[in-house]
Every structure is written in structure tokens, then in C-alpha cells.
Design a protein around this motif. Sequence first.
Motif, PDB file in Angstrom:
ATOM      1  N   UNK A  86      53.828 -57.105  60.469  1.00  0.00           N
ATOM      2  CA  UNK A  86      54.144 -58.218  59.574  1.00  0.00           C
ATOM      3  C   UNK A  86      53.991 -59.550  60.316  1.00  0.00           C
ATOM      4  N   UNK A  87      52.832 -59.711  60.932  1.00  0.00           N
ATOM      5  CA  UNK A  87      52.577 -60.841  61.819  1.00  0.00           C
ATOM      6  C   UNK A  87      51.545 -61.778  61.181  1.00  0.00           C
ATOM      7  N   UNK A  88      51.848 -63.046  61.139  1.00  0.00           N
ATOM      8  CA  UNK A  88      50.966 -64.034  60.510  1.00  0.00           C
ATOM      9  C   UNK A  88      49.608 -64.055  61.198  1.00  0.00           C
ATOM     10  N   UNK A  89      48.558 -64.073  60.395  1.00  0.00           N
ATOM     11  CA  UNK A  89      47.159 -64.145  60.840  1.00  0.00           C
ATOM     12  C   UNK A  89      46.687 -62.919  61.631  1.00  0.00           C
ATOM     13  N   UNK A  90      47.356 -61.790  61.461  1.00  0.00           N
ATOM     14  CA  UNK A  90      46.942 -60.592  62.196  1.00  0.00           C
ATOM     15  C   UNK A  90      46.115 -59.629  61.353  1.00  0.00           C
ATOM     16  N   UNK A 117      38.238 -62.165  51.139  1.00  0.00           N
ATOM     17  CA  UNK A 117      37.510 -60.894  51.092  1.00  0.00           C
ATOM     18  C   UNK A 117      36.326 -60.915  52.051  1.00  0.00           C
ATOM     19  N   UNK A 118      35.583 -62.022  52.063  1.00  0.00           N
ATOM     20  CA  UNK A 118      34.431 -62.145  52.957  1.00  0.00           C
ATOM     21  C   UNK A 118      34.869 -62.086  54.424  1.00  0.00           C
ATOM     22  N   UNK A 119      35.953 -62.780  54.753  1.00  0.00           N
ATOM     23  CA  UNK A 119      36.448 -62.768  56.134  1.00  0.00           C
ATOM     24  C   UNK A 119      36.913 -61.366  56.538  1.00  0.00           C
ATOM     25  N   UNK A 120      37.579 -60.668  55.619  1.00  0.00           N
ATOM     26  CA  UNK A 120      37.999 -59.289  55.901  1.00  0.00           C
ATOM     27  C   UNK A 120      36.787 -58.397  56.139  1.00  0.00           C
ATOM     28  N   UNK A 146      50.306 -63.848  70.655  1.00  0.00           N
ATOM     29  CA  UNK A 146      51.694 -63.461  70.467  1.00  0.00           C
ATOM     30  C   UNK A 146      51.910 -62.138  69.749  1.00  0.00           C
ATOM     31  N   UNK A 147      50.835 -61.507  69.267  1.00  0.00           N
ATOM     32  CA  UNK A 147      51.006 -60.198  68.632  1.00  0.00           C
ATOM     33  C   UNK A 147      51.502 -59.228  69.687  1.00  0.00           C
ATOM     34  N   UNK A 148      52.583 -58.499  69.407  1.00  0.00           N
ATOM     35  CA  UNK A 148      53.129 -57.585  70.414  1.00  0.00           C
ATOM     36  C   UNK A 148      52.072 -56.620  70.964  1.00  0.00           C
TER      37      UNK A 148
END
Length: 125
Positions: free
Chosen positions: A48-52, A97-100, A120-122
Motif C-alpha cells: 500500500x505504498x504510493x507510486x509503487x 493504463x498506458x504507463x502500466x 523508500x519502498x521496504x
Amino acid sequence: MRLCVCILLLSFTVCASAGLREGGKFVLDAMGGAWDMVRAYWDMREADYIDADKYFHARGNYDAAQRGPGGAWAAKVLSDAREMWQSDVSGRGAEDTQADQEANEWGRSGGDPNRYRPAGLPSKY
């Protein structure tokens, strides 16, 4: 569960003309690839990490594709289905969607998923 059954049946159909050994490997790789994708999704939800999200897209596709053609095939099918649902049903924009899809393709083609890893993602992920 239904998705796993569909992937299994599609795998058998795709490899029906291949030899038993190659076909069996394709099916096992596809099932393992589907599991890799599910695991990446669960990790994304847990983090639940922003921009991950792009990182987890790339990681799931990378892990699946490392199994071989069956894993790469499962990753593409699952990624395309999820993005179709996301763009059609959830109302997320075409840009997201395109970025994914770019992150999905990057991972499937063997690119390092850490390209999308946010600071900062664990390290657990």
C-alpha cells in the motif's frame, strides 16, 4: 480460482500441437507465471505504498517471464485482462493504463523491475 482454470485450459489449447514434454513445460510455466502475477498483486496490496504500482507490475511480469514462454504468455494474458478491466470498468485513465502496460512490457522483456521502484519502498518487496 476460475482464472487459474481458464489459464490451464488455454495453456492446453495453445500447446496442443507441441510434444507432450514441451506442452507440459509450457503449462507448468504458465501456472507458475500466473502465481508470480498473483503474488506481485498481493505484495502491492500489502505494501500500500504510493507510486509503487508500476514496480509491482514490472516485477510480476519479470518473475513470470523468467519461467519461460508459458510464464511470459500468462503474464501477458493477465496483464492485458487487468488493464482492459481497469480502463473500461474502474474508470482509470488511458494514461495510467498506458504507463502500466509499459511497466508490464519492461518486466516481461527482462528489464530490471527496480527501474520503477519508488524511494523508500521496504526492502521486503
